[in-house]
Write a protein that holds these residues in place. Structure first.
Motif, PDB file in Angstrom:
ATOM      1  N   CYS A  58       0.850  -1.192   0.000  1.00 48.30           N
ATOM      2  CA  CYS A  58       0.000   0.000   0.000  1.00 48.30           C
ATOM      3  C   CYS A  58       0.894   1.254   0.000  1.00 48.30           C
ATOM      4  N   PHE A 118       0.271   4.074   1.140  1.00 50.23           N
ATOM      5  CA  PHE A 118       0.101   4.871   2.358  1.00 50.23           C
ATOM      6  C   PHE A 118       0.747   4.197   3.571  1.00 50.23           C
ATOM      7  N   CYS A 119       0.302   2.967   3.895  1.00 51.53           N
ATOM      8  CA  CYS A 119       0.776   2.325   5.129  1.00 51.53           C
ATOM      9  C   CYS A 119       1.910   1.321   4.875  1.00 51.53           C
ATOM     10  N   CYS A 145      -4.307  -0.273   0.169  1.00 50.16           N
ATOM     11  CA  CYS A 145      -5.051  -1.301   0.893  1.00 50.16           C
ATOM     12  C   CYS A 145      -6.453  -0.776   1.207  1.00 50.16           C
ATOM     13  N   CYS A 196      -6.723   1.912   4.104  1.00 48.65           N
ATOM     14  CA  CYS A 196      -6.272   3.260   3.740  1.00 48.65           C
ATOM     15  C   CYS A 196      -7.237   3.888   2.745  1.00 48.65           C
TER      16      CYS A 196
HETATM   17 ZN   LIG Z   1      -2.668   0.956   3.584  1.00 49.42          ZN
END
Ligand SMILES: [Zn+2]
Length: 188
Positions: free
Chosen positions: A112, A114-115, A160, A163
């Protein structure tokens, strides 16, 4: 037990055995051909999404008369009278043109944005992973027209589900979100 009853029983057992024997390729054809697939249209050389008539293929396999026909295509109804020559591509490799497998393969090994949690191949029970568009909006892969997926995969990045939900909320309700100082670095 009379001889007649015995004969009837033997005939019944043979009939059931024959039915099961013929049903196996039918069931295999049904599960093998169901689902949305991506093919290259032999006429336009563009990616199109098609559905094989899996029920018909199953009956065909049951009767030992293989029948492969399209049930749906993203170029229909305009080109509904086409020769369905793309079916050859499905016959050659039915697995690799299945949308589910194409999407699953794309997410495999990706994390992902973001994370940074690995997303991995798709699972039917999990929430669908999402995509980050160049304009920084997120959307689920299922929201994309299947025939557009190859193009989308070139321009979008993996996100994901968690997110995607968080980012959607942030986008739709900015007044309810408190951005901490480190926020600009979230997207690497
Ligand atoms: Zn994520």
């Amino acid at each position: 037990m009379t001889v007649t009853v015995l004969v009837v029983l033997v005939v019944l057992v043979l009939a059931v055995g024959l039915f099961v024997f013929r049903a196996i390729p039918g069931v295999r054809a049904y599960f093998g051909y169901r689902g949305k697939r991506l093919i290259t249209c032999p006429e336009t050389h563009t990616t199109e999404a098609v559905d094989v008539a899996a029920g018909e293929a199953a009956v065909g396999a049951f009767l030992s008369e293989p029948t492969l026909r399209l049930k749906e295509c993203s170029r229909w109804p305009e080109r509904q009278d086409c020769g369905q020559e793309c079916l050859q591509q499905i016959e050659i490799d039915a697995e690799n043109c299945l949308v589910w497998n194409i999407v699953s393969k794309w997410y495999e090994g990706k994390s992902c944005v973001f994370c940074h949690k690995p997303i991995g191949p798709l699972h039917h029970v999990d929430h669908a992973p999402a995509l980050l568009a160049p304009d920084h909006t997120t959307l689920e892969w299922k929201q994309v027209q299947p025939e557009q997926l190859p193009e989308i995969f070139r321009t979008h990045r993996p996100v994901c589900w968690n997110c995607h939900i968080a980012e959607s909320f942030r986008r739709l309700h900015p007044e309810l979100v408190v951005n901490r100082e480190l926020e600009p670095k979230r997207l690497r």
